[in-house]
Design a protein around this motif. Structure first.
Motif, short mmCIF file in Angstrom:
data_model
loop_
_atom_site.label_atom_id
_atom_site.label_comp_id
_atom_site.label_asym_id
_atom_site.label_seq_id
_atom_site.Cartn_x
_atom_site.Cartn_y
_atom_site.Cartn_z
N MET A 1 0.82 -1.22 0.00
CA MET A 1 0.00 0.00 0.00
C MET A 1 0.86 1.28 0.00
SD MET A 1 -3.16 0.99 -0.16
CE MET A 1 -4.67 0.11 -0.59
N ASP A 2 1.93 1.29 0.74
CA ASP A 2 2.76 2.49 0.74
C ASP A 2 4.06 2.24 -0.01
OD1 ASP A 2 3.15 0.72 2.71
OD2 ASP A 2 3.23 2.17 4.34
N GLN A 3 3.90 1.63 -1.15
CA GLN A 3 5.03 1.40 -2.02
C GLN A 3 5.03 2.47 -3.10
OE1 GLN A 3 7.05 -0.54 -0.40
NE2 GLN A 3 7.37 -2.04 -2.02
N PRO A 4 6.21 2.93 -3.50
CA PRO A 4 6.25 3.90 -4.60
C PRO A 4 5.83 3.23 -5.91
CG PRO A 4 8.45 3.17 -4.02
CD PRO A 4 7.54 2.61 -2.99
N VAL A 5 5.32 4.02 -6.81
CA VAL A 5 4.94 3.50 -8.12
C VAL A 5 6.04 3.85 -9.11
CG1 VAL A 5 3.24 3.51 -9.93
CG2 VAL A 5 2.53 3.87 -7.59
N ARG A 6 6.63 2.84 -9.68
CA ARG A 6 7.61 3.03 -10.72
C ARG A 6 7.03 2.50 -12.02
NH1 ARG A 6 11.78 2.87 -6.51
NH2 ARG A 6 10.89 0.95 -5.74
N HIS A 7 7.83 2.56 -13.07
CA HIS A 7 7.30 2.07 -14.34
C HIS A 7 6.94 0.60 -14.27
CE1 HIS A 7 9.44 5.72 -15.93
NE2 HIS A 7 8.18 5.90 -16.22
N MET B 1 3.73 0.07 -12.47
CA MET B 1 2.66 0.56 -13.33
C MET B 1 2.27 -0.54 -14.31
SD MET B 1 2.91 4.12 -15.39
CE MET B 1 3.01 4.14 -17.16
N ARG C 1 0.54 -3.41 -12.55
CA ARG C 1 -0.84 -3.08 -12.24
C ARG C 1 -1.74 -3.22 -13.47
NH1 ARG C 1 -4.94 -2.64 -11.10
NH2 ARG C 1 -6.22 -1.25 -9.84
N ASN C 2 -1.26 -2.73 -14.59
CA ASN C 2 -2.08 -2.79 -15.80
C ASN C 2 -2.21 -4.22 -16.31
OD1 ASN C 2 -2.70 -0.10 -15.81
ND2 ASN C 2 -0.97 0.48 -17.10
N LEU D 1 -4.81 -5.66 -14.35
CA LEU D 1 -6.09 -5.12 -14.78
C LEU D 1 -6.62 -5.91 -15.98
CD1 LEU D 1 -7.76 -2.61 -13.96
CD2 LEU D 1 -6.70 -1.43 -15.87
N ARG E 1 -12.75 -12.23 -15.34
CA ARG E 1 -14.16 -11.96 -15.05
C ARG E 1 -15.04 -12.07 -16.27
NH1 ARG E 1 -12.34 -8.06 -11.95
NH2 ARG E 1 -12.57 -6.51 -13.58
N THR F 1 -10.90 -1.80 -19.98
CA THR F 1 -9.92 -1.33 -19.01
C THR F 1 -9.67 0.17 -19.10
OG1 THR F 1 -8.14 -1.79 -20.55
CG2 THR F 1 -8.69 -3.52 -18.99
N GLY F 2 -9.97 0.76 -20.25
CA GLY F 2 -9.64 2.17 -20.44
C GLY F 2 -8.23 2.38 -20.95
N LEU F 3 -7.52 1.31 -21.22
CA LEU F 3 -6.20 1.42 -21.81
C LEU F 3 -6.34 1.49 -23.34
CD1 LEU F 3 -4.57 -1.34 -19.60
CD2 LEU F 3 -3.91 1.07 -19.57
#
Lengths: 394, 394
Positions: free
Chosen positions: A1-7, A10, A13-14, A17, A24, A37-39
DNA sequence: GATATTAAGTCCATAACGTAGACTAAATCA
DNA sequence: TGATTTAGTCTACGTTATGGACTTAATATC
C-alpha cells in the motif's frame, strides 16, 4: 500500500487489470479489453503479448459474430500451464485438490482419517504424500497452496492458534508440510466462504455460516474476506444467545454452539448421549447428521424439536451478526446445508424481528469440500491479481 | 480500484505517498522522505516542489541537528491554505468546526437546539448559516465537508435512511445544506470513531462504542472504517442481550439499547419515568447524565444498580461483538465516557468470560464533539490521500 | 465478383515520469 | 584552510502509455 509507483509497478498493475478483466469477462478480444480497461489498444496488445508468453492466457480462434469488420481474436485464461493446490486438514478427513487458472478442478483426493487428538507431524506427512501425488498427476506448474485448518489462524504468520478437535495448539502447519511451493494457512470457515464465493451462488457480499462441530462464519465483502484485527473475526459459535444459558467450553455461557453446534443438535435429537466424548448413534460427523436427516424426514418429534430450537438460536445469533456486520445475504453451509429445510424456518422467524430489512437466508450450493476448493481458488486469485510475478522474462 | 495506471496516476500516487509521509512523520527533509518512501531524491524534490506550489506543505528553517554535512530543509504540512469543514446535526445541538491540513482545529461553533421531531429544512438552514460564518471567519480554502447525523446512512449516495430521534426519514442532508463545497454524509458513531482515531489514544484498530439515546459502534481497522454492505454495520444497540427480554422499538426483543441506552439507564436510576417521551429529572441528554453521575458519586443505590445492570448487558453484547469483529481494543464514548468508572467493571467481568484474550476496555479521550472532529479529519484525510486534485496547475 | 465499409490489431513517433549518477551547496571536523 | 559528509539539483537515459497512421480481414453493396 505504501510502495512507490515506478514504471514496472505501473506495468504490473495494468497487467493485473487486463488479466482480471479476462478472468471476469470470459473470452474477450484485445479491442474489448481496451474498452473495458480504459487502456489503449496498443498497450493492451503489448500486455496480452506478455501474458501469452507467460502462458497465462491463450488465443482462441477468431471471433466471427456476424458483424462487419475484421473479427477479433478471443483471449481467455489458459488452464494448461499454471495451477494451484488446495489443501484441507479436518477432523474426519484430509483433502487435496488441484485447480487450474480457469478455476476448473483438475483433480480431487480425499482420504478419510480420524484426526481427533492426533499428532500433527503424522497428519502432515499423510497430507504431504497426498499433495505430491496429486501435483505429479495433474501435470501443472503449481504456483502456490493454501491449507484449510479447523481453528483460528493468524494468516500473516501462518500460525494455527489452536484446533480443539484435533488437540493441536500453536502450530505452523506449512512448515510441517514442507512442500516445494509456498503454503499459506487459513481458517476452514473463511476458506469455505471463499469456496461459496467462487463456486456457489455468486453473490459478492455474504456471511457464510459454517456448521461443523464448532460454528464458524466467514464474512465476504466485495469478494474479499474480512478477518478482524487478529484473524479471529467470524466466531459466530460463541455469540451469546442467552446470558443465563449453559456453560460453553470457551468459558462463556449460552453460546450459540451450545444450541446449534453439531453435538448439541445430535444430543437434543437423542442421537448422542450427554457425555461429550461418547460415540453417537449412527456415528459422529456426516453419519450422525445423516441419521438425523432420516429421522426428520420420518417426522420424528424429538429431531424436529431439536432443529426448531437450534434454528431459533441460530436466528438470534444472526440478529446480532446482522446488526454488527451488515452482510448482504446469509449462506448456511456445513451440516446446516442438509438440515436447511428444518432450520431455515425458525431461524428466519427469529431473524425477521430485526428492524430494517433482514438479509435472505440461503443454502450453500457447494458441498463438503468447499474449504479446499476455496483454498485453491484463493491461490488462483492471487495469481490473477499478481501476474507480473509469473512472467517468464522476470 | 480497477482504473488503469497512466503516468499521471503514477505521479498522483507518489505525490500522495510523499504527502502521507510528511503527514505521519512530522517535519522531514527531502532526503529523509526519499529514504522513507523508497523514491529517489530527484523524484522527491520534484514532488515536494509541486506540493509547495499547491501550498500543501511549507519549508521550515534548515534543520541543524549538529551532524556533519549540509543541513536539510524540513518540509511539513502547511496549515495556512487548505482546510476542511466538520458538521454535526444531533438531537440537542448543531456543531461546526474548521480544521486545517495539520489537523489543528481552527474554530468551533456549537449551537444548542432541540431538534427532536424537527423540520429538516429548518435545521439545515441554521446549520448552513453557522457553517458559512465559520468558513468566512477561518479564512482558509475549504476543500470539502462531512456531516455527521444520528442514524444509518448510505455514504455513497448521501442518503440518511432514518433518524428516529429527529423524526427524519430518507433525507439527503447535503442537498438541503447547499454549501459551496462538496458535502459527504456519514453516521455519527462512525465519525466519532474517526475522531477517536485522530484525536484519541491513537490505536489503529478499535471498536468505538457510542452511547447516546441509541447505541452505535464504529469499527476502525488499520485507520479505516468498516461499514458493511449497506453501511449499517456497527448497530451494537440492537445486538440481542436476552432473547426473552423486553421489546425494542426496532421490532426485536432484549436489545442492548433496552438495557444500556440513555433512556433505559435514566429510567433504571429513577431519573426518567417509564413513559417514553416524558421529561426526565434534571433534563434529558447531558443534563440527565450529569445528574446520574452526581448520584453515583453520592453512592445512590438505585443509580449504582442501574449502571451495574447496564454494564453487564453491555459486556454481554460486547462478547458477541468481539467474537464477530475481533477488534483490537474497545473504546467507550458518548455518555458511556462519564459513566465509565461505574460501567467498566461489570462490563469487563461479562467480557472476560470470552475464550481467547478479551480486548481492553478504554474510555474515549475525545469528548462530546468527537463526531464533528472526526468529520473534518475525514476530509483532511481525503485531501492528504489525493493531493493531485488540489494541485494548482491542474 | 469488384469495391466500399467497418472493425481488429500493429507500428511509430511522442510525452510523461522515475532512475542513476554526476554535480553543487552548506554544514562539521581536523 | 581543506577534507569530509550530507542535502539537494541537474542531466542523460530507460520504461511505459498515448494517439494516430497503417495494415489486415471480415461484411455490405453494387
Amino acid at each position: 500500500m505504501d510502495q512507490p509507483v515506478r514504471h514496472d509497478s505501473m506495468r504490473a498493475r495494468n497487467l493485473a487489470l487486463v488479466l482480471g478483466e479476462v478472468s471476469r469477462g470470459g473470452p474477450l478480444t484485445r479491442a474489448a479489453l481496451a474498452e473495458a480497461t480504459g487502456l489503449t489498444k496498443t498497450t493492451v496488445s503489448k500486455l496480452v503479448g506478455d501474458l501469452l508468453d507467460a502462458r497465462m492466457v491463450t488465443e482462441a480462434a477468431a471471433v466471427r459474430d456476424g458483424e462487419r469488420g475484421r473479427p477479433g481474436v478471443a483471449v481467455s485464461l489458459s488452464g494448461d500451464h499454471l495451477g494451484a493446490l488446495g489443501l484441507e486438514i479436518n477432523v474426519d478427513y484430509l483433502s487435496v485438490c488441484v485447480m487450474d487458472l480457469t478455476r476448473s478442478v483438475r483433480l480431487r483426493r480425499t482420504q478419510a482419517v480420524d484426526n481427533r487428538y492426533s499428532i500433527s507431524t503424522d497428519v502432515a506427512r499423510k497430507l504431504r504424500k497426498l499433495a505430491l501425488e496429486a501435483v505429479d498427476e495433474a501435470g501443472l506448474t503449481i504456483g502456490g497452496a493454501v491449507l484449510a485448518v479447523p481453528g483460528p489462524v493468524d494468516p500473516a504468520r501462518g500460525l494455527l492458534h489452536g484446533a480443539p478437535n484435533l488437540g493441536w495448539r500453536d502450530i505452523r502447519p506449512a512448515e510441517l508440510l514442507d512442500l516445494p511451493v509456498p503454503v499459506a494457512v487459513d481458517n476452514e470457515a473463511n476458506l469455505a466462504a471463499l469456496g461459496e464465493l467462487w463456486f456457489g451462488s455468486g453473490a459478492p457480499d455474504f456471511l457464510y455460516v459454517s456448521g461443523e462441530i464448532g460454528i464458524g462464519a466467514g464474512l465476504v465483502f466485495g469478494g474479499a474476506l474480512f478477518r478482524g484485527t487478529r484473524g479471529f473475526a467470524g466466531e459466530l459459535g460463541h455469540v451469546v444467545v442467552d446470558p443465563g444459558g449453559p456453560p460453553c467450553r470457551c468459558g462463556g455461557q449460552g453460546c450459540l454452539e451450545r444450541y446449534a453446534g453439531q453435538d448439541a443438535l445430535l444430543q437434543a435429537a437423542g442421537l448422542l448421549p450427554f457425555g461429550t466424548d461418547a460415540e453417537p448413534v449412527g456415528g459422529r460427523g456426516p453419519a450422525g447428521i445423516a441419521t438425523l436427516v432420516e429421522r426428520l424426514r420420518a417426522g420424528d418429534g424429538r429431531a424436529l424439536d431439536a432443529c426448531e430450537q437450534a434454528g431459533r438460536a441460530l436466528g438470534v445469533a444472526l440478529i446480532s451478526a446482522v446488526n454488527l456486520l451488515d452482510p448482504g445475504t446469509i449462506v448456511l453451509g456445513g451440516v446446516f446445508a442438509p438440515l436447511f429445510p428444518w432450520l431455515s424456518g425458525p431461524a428466519a422467524r427469529s431473524l425477521s424481528r430485526i428492524g430494517h430489512a433482514a438479509p435472505r437466508l440461503e443454502v450453500s450450493a457447494v458441498g463438503p469440500d468447499a474449504a479446499s476448493l476455496g483454498a485453491a481458488a484463493q491461490v488462483i486469485e492471487q495469481m490473477i491479481a499478481n501476474p507480473a510475478t509469473h512472467l517468464s522474462r522476470a
